[in-house]
Design an enzyme around this catalytic site. Structure first.
Site, PDB file in Angstrom:
ATOM      1  N   ASP A   1     -13.090   1.856  17.882  1.00 45.73           N
ATOM      2  CA  ASP A   1     -13.001   3.281  18.218  1.00 45.73           C
ATOM      3  C   ASP A   1     -13.615   4.141  17.112  1.00 45.73           C
ATOM      4  O   ASP A   1     -13.595   3.763  15.942  1.00 45.73           O
ATOM      5  CB  ASP A   1     -11.530   3.659  18.442  1.00 45.73           C
ATOM      6  CG  ASP A   1     -11.384   4.969  19.209  1.00 45.73           C
ATOM      7  OD1 ASP A   1     -12.359   5.382  19.883  1.00 45.73           O
ATOM      8  OD2 ASP A   1     -10.308   5.586  19.130  1.00 45.73           O
TER       9      ASP A   1
ATOM     10  N   ARG B   1     -17.170  10.229  17.294  1.00 46.26           N
ATOM     11  CA  ARG B   1     -16.899  11.137  16.161  1.00 46.26           C
ATOM     12  C   ARG B   1     -17.820  10.836  14.990  1.00 46.26           C
ATOM     13  O   ARG B   1     -18.268  11.733  14.286  1.00 46.26           O
ATOM     14  CB  ARG B   1     -15.418  11.029  15.749  1.00 46.26           C
ATOM     15  CG  ARG B   1     -14.489  11.805  16.681  1.00 46.26           C
ATOM     16  CD  ARG B   1     -13.059  11.417  16.490  1.00 46.26           C
ATOM     17  NE  ARG B   1     -12.798  10.100  17.067  1.00 46.26           N
ATOM     18  CZ  ARG B   1     -11.755   9.346  16.761  1.00 46.26           C
ATOM     19  NH1 ARG B   1     -10.885   9.763  15.863  1.00 46.26           N
ATOM     20  NH2 ARG B   1     -11.596   8.177  17.335  1.00 46.26           N
ATOM     21  N   TRP B   2     -18.126   9.555  14.798  1.00 46.38           N
ATOM     22  CA  TRP B   2     -19.045   9.162  13.716  1.00 46.38           C
ATOM     23  C   TRP B   2     -20.408   9.829  13.928  1.00 46.38           C
ATOM     24  O   TRP B   2     -20.994  10.382  13.005  1.00 46.38           O
ATOM     25  CB  TRP B   2     -19.189   7.633  13.709  1.00 46.38           C
ATOM     26  CG  TRP B   2     -20.095   7.081  12.670  1.00 46.38           C
ATOM     27  CD1 TRP B   2     -19.775   6.748  11.390  1.00 46.38           C
ATOM     28  CD2 TRP B   2     -21.497   6.791  12.822  1.00 46.38           C
ATOM     29  NE1 TRP B   2     -20.879   6.259  10.724  1.00 46.38           N
ATOM     30  CE2 TRP B   2     -21.944   6.278  11.579  1.00 46.38           C
ATOM     31  CE3 TRP B   2     -22.415   6.904  13.878  1.00 46.38           C
ATOM     32  CZ2 TRP B   2     -23.268   5.875  11.362  1.00 46.38           C
ATOM     33  CZ3 TRP B   2     -23.731   6.515  13.658  1.00 46.38           C
ATOM     34  CH2 TRP B   2     -24.145   6.012  12.414  1.00 46.38           C
TER      35      TRP B   2
ATOM     36  N   THR C   1     -11.327   0.417  31.679  1.00 53.01           N
ATOM     37  CA  THR C   1     -11.476   0.918  33.059  1.00 53.01           C
ATOM     38  C   THR C   1     -11.406   2.454  33.057  1.00 53.01           C
ATOM     39  O   THR C   1     -12.006   3.101  33.902  1.00 53.01           O
ATOM     40  CB  THR C   1     -10.394   0.326  33.997  1.00 53.01           C
ATOM     41  OG1 THR C   1      -9.105   0.578  33.424  1.00 53.01           O
ATOM     42  CG2 THR C   1     -10.549  -1.171  34.174  1.00 53.01           C
TER      43      THR C   1
ATOM     44  N   ASN D   1     -12.749   4.331  30.782  1.00 48.09           N
ATOM     45  CA  ASN D   1     -13.989   4.886  30.225  1.00 48.09           C
ATOM     46  C   ASN D   1     -15.007   5.284  31.305  1.00 48.09           C
ATOM     47  O   ASN D   1     -15.956   6.017  31.026  1.00 48.09           O
ATOM     48  CB  ASN D   1     -14.636   3.919  29.220  1.00 48.09           C
ATOM     49  CG  ASN D   1     -13.896   3.822  27.886  1.00 48.09           C
ATOM     50  OD1 ASN D   1     -13.858   2.760  27.260  1.00 48.09           O
ATOM     51  ND2 ASN D   1     -13.309   4.923  27.420  1.00 48.09           N
TER      52      ASN D   1
ATOM     53  N   ARG E   1     -15.812   9.048  31.570  1.00 52.33           N
ATOM     54  CA  ARG E   1     -16.645   9.802  30.610  1.00 52.33           C
ATOM     55  C   ARG E   1     -17.869  10.384  31.328  1.00 52.33           C
ATOM     56  O   ARG E   1     -18.195   9.972  32.443  1.00 52.33           O
ATOM     57  CB  ARG E   1     -17.082   8.864  29.486  1.00 52.33           C
ATOM     58  CG  ARG E   1     -15.892   8.445  28.638  1.00 52.33           C
ATOM     59  CD  ARG E   1     -16.334   7.842  27.340  1.00 52.33           C
ATOM     60  NE  ARG E   1     -15.143   7.534  26.539  1.00 52.33           N
ATOM     61  CZ  ARG E   1     -15.166   7.214  25.269  1.00 52.33           C
ATOM     62  NH1 ARG E   1     -16.321   7.153  24.625  1.00 52.33           N
ATOM     63  NH2 ARG E   1     -14.050   6.961  24.614  1.00 52.33           N
TER      64      ARG E   1
ATOM     65  N   ARG F   1      -7.470  -1.636  14.939  1.00 54.36           N
ATOM     66  CA  ARG F   1      -8.042  -0.476  15.617  1.00 54.36           C
ATOM     67  C   ARG F   1      -8.656   0.440  14.575  1.00 54.36           C
ATOM     68  O   ARG F   1      -7.960   0.915  13.664  1.00 54.36           O
ATOM     69  CB  ARG F   1      -7.011   0.302  16.437  1.00 54.36           C
ATOM     70  CG  ARG F   1      -7.679   1.494  17.170  1.00 54.36           C
ATOM     71  CD  ARG F   1      -6.794   2.234  18.136  1.00 54.36           C
ATOM     72  NE  ARG F   1      -7.604   3.209  18.886  1.00 54.36           N
ATOM     73  CZ  ARG F   1      -7.432   3.536  20.150  1.00 54.36           C
ATOM     74  NH1 ARG F   1      -6.465   2.971  20.837  1.00 54.36           N
ATOM     75  NH2 ARG F   1      -8.212   4.429  20.737  1.00 54.36           N
TER      76      ARG F   1
ATOM     77  N   LEU G   1      -2.643   1.622  21.801  1.00 52.29           N
ATOM     78  CA  LEU G   1      -3.302   0.424  22.341  1.00 52.29           C
ATOM     79  C   LEU G   1      -4.300   0.743  23.449  1.00 52.29           C
ATOM     80  O   LEU G   1      -5.145  -0.092  23.781  1.00 52.29           O
ATOM     81  CB  LEU G   1      -2.258  -0.580  22.844  1.00 52.29           C
ATOM     82  CG  LEU G   1      -1.381  -1.188  21.734  1.00 52.29           C
ATOM     83  CD1 LEU G   1      -0.306  -2.082  22.326  1.00 52.29           C
ATOM     84  CD2 LEU G   1      -2.225  -1.985  20.741  1.00 52.29           C
TER      85      LEU G   1
HETATM   86  C1  IPE Z   1     -10.361   2.587  23.628  1.00 52.34           C
HETATM   87  O1  IPE Z   1     -10.983   3.682  23.090  1.00 52.34           O
HETATM   88  C2  IPE Z   1     -11.330   1.824  24.482  1.00 52.34           C
HETATM   89  C3  IPE Z   1     -12.373   1.124  23.759  1.00 52.34           C
HETATM   90  C4  IPE Z   1     -12.485   1.015  22.473  1.00 52.34           C
HETATM   91  C5  IPE Z   1     -13.327   0.473  24.594  1.00 52.34           C
HETATM   92  P1  IPE Z   1     -10.879   5.121  23.759  1.00 52.34           P
HETATM   93  O2  IPE Z   1     -11.548   6.052  22.828  1.00 52.34           O
HETATM   94  O3  IPE Z   1     -11.378   5.092  25.151  1.00 52.34           O
HETATM   95  O4  IPE Z   1      -9.295   5.353  23.789  1.00 52.34           O
HETATM   96  P2  IPE Z   1      -8.470   6.687  23.984  1.00 52.34           P
HETATM   97  O5  IPE Z   1      -8.972   7.331  25.232  1.00 52.34           O
HETATM   98  O6  IPE Z   1      -8.722   7.551  22.793  1.00 52.34           O
HETATM   99  O7  IPE Z   1      -7.056   6.237  24.059  1.00 52.34           O
HETATM  100  C1  IPE Z   2     -15.277   3.789  21.014  1.00 47.91           C
HETATM  101  O1  IPE Z   2     -15.728   4.945  20.459  1.00 47.91           O
HETATM  102  C2  IPE Z   2     -16.240   3.189  21.985  1.00 47.91           C
HETATM  103  C3  IPE Z   2     -15.801   3.270  23.376  1.00 47.91           C
HETATM  104  C4  IPE Z   2     -14.688   3.752  23.812  1.00 47.91           C
HETATM  105  C5  IPE Z   2     -16.737   2.775  24.355  1.00 47.91           C
HETATM  106  P1  IPE Z   2     -15.480   6.350  21.159  1.00 47.91           P
HETATM  107  O2  IPE Z   2     -16.656   6.659  22.014  1.00 47.91           O
HETATM  108  O3  IPE Z   2     -14.181   6.379  21.852  1.00 47.91           O
HETATM  109  O4  IPE Z   2     -15.476   7.301  19.906  1.00 47.91           O
HETATM  110  P2  IPE Z   2     -14.541   8.566  19.673  1.00 47.91           P
HETATM  111  O5  IPE Z   2     -13.123   8.080  19.763  1.00 47.91           O
HETATM  112  O6  IPE Z   2     -14.862   9.554  20.728  1.00 47.91           O
HETATM  113  O7  IPE Z   2     -14.904   9.004  18.298  1.00 47.91           O
HETATM  114 MG    MG Z   3     -12.295   6.940  21.261  1.00 48.00          MG
END
Ligand code: IPE
Ligand code: IPE
Ligand code: MG
Length: 247
Positions: A20, A24-25, A66, A68, A71, A186, A193
């Site tokens: 995760d 943001r990075w 699932t 994601n 987005r 994480r 989780l």
């Molecule tokens: C969890 O990250 C899913 C993956 C790393 C693939 P998310 O960024 O989707 O989780 P939430 O929405 O912040 O809980």
């Molecule tokens: C995790 O990074 C990758 C996936 C969930 C696919 P994020 O895309 O969730 O990154 P943040 O949490 O928005 O920074």
């Molecule tokens: Mg995230």
């Protein structure tokens, strides 16, 4: 620095990663979120190499939940394209990596499903490390899927209701060929989780770090392992019992 502190005789057998912080990075660098996902894919490869070198037999990476799918479409497309590109790379055969896809293969674009199945077949005899990628995965999907399978076996008379145990459930899970994670890492600062391996992490040690996934390097992995090795896993027993057993 941390590598020297690792006790090589007590390595975790299975490390699971919630990767995760990619978005943001990238945003912190004034870039699009996709830029973070591309960097994150490189980190995944580097982490896989590091774990293989250490001699960790199983790793699991949470790549796409699932949830994601909710987005923005352009970001979803980037994530699907990246996954497909990486499934076609030589890293698996060159590094003796056995690939396993855990997730809902039925509800996935055809090209991704086919590439995943092909790669699982091609790498099935590889031995250095097993890498599971959780893609289109969520624990609640997995548990519903397993429940349907078990119910079907009962209906067909192949399984007696009274014989359903935790082992029955284990043996139907997408992760059935792997031990449960000893350590779950994480990145990205959140302490949750997010629907990942809820059943399998019942006794995993949880490690949260603020480091965004693209910045997670070998040193970060060594540090997490050292932290893990400093913990006493009691599995319900008292600390004294466990100390006595380990003498
Ligand atoms: C969890 O990250 C899913 C993956 C790393 C693939 P998310 O960024 O989707 O989780 P939430 O929405 O912040 O809980
Ligand atoms: C995790 O990074 C990758 C996936 C969930 C696919 P994020 O895309 O969730 O990154 P943040 O949490 O928005 O920074
Ligand atoms: Mg995230």
């Amino acid at each position: 620095m941390y590598k020297k502190k690792i006790d090589m005789s007590r390595l975790p057998k299975h490390i699971a990663f919630i990767m995760d912080g990619n978005g943001r990075w990238a945003q912190a660098r004034g870039q699009q979120r996709s830029y973070g996902h591309i960097a994150g894919a490189d980190t995944l490869e580097a982490t896989l190499r590091c774990a293989t070198k250490l001699g960790i037999p199983y790793v699991t990476f949470y790549a796409f939940s699932t949830e994601n799918w909710n987005r923005p479409q352009s970001e979803v497309n980037t994530l699907l394209d990246l996954m497909l590109k990486h499934l076609e790379e030589n890293i698996f055969m060159n590094n003796d990596v056995k690939f396993l896809l855990i997730g809902d293969l039925e509800n996935m674009p055809d090209n991704l499903r086919n590439a995943s199945i092909q790669l699982m077949d091609k790498t099935k005899n590889n031995k250095a490390i097993t890498m599971a990628v959780a893609f289109n995965y969520s624990s609640r999907w997995e548990l519903a899927y397993v429940t349907r399978q078990i119910a079907d076996e009962v209906k067909r008379g192949e399984l007696n209701i009274n014989d359903i145990s935790a082992e029955t459930i284990d043996s139907h899970m997408a992760t059935r060929t792997m031990p449960n994670p000893d350590l779950l890492i994480r990145t990205g600062g959140e302490q949750r989780l997010s629907n990942f391996l809820l059943w399998q992490t019942a006794y995993s040690e949880l490690y949260f770090t603020d480091t965004y996934w693209p910045d997670f390097d070998d040193e970060c992995l060594y540090k997490a392992i050292v932290d893990y090795q400093g913990r006493q896993r009691r599995f319900g027993k008292t600390g004294e019992q466990v100390s006595e057993e380990n003498k």
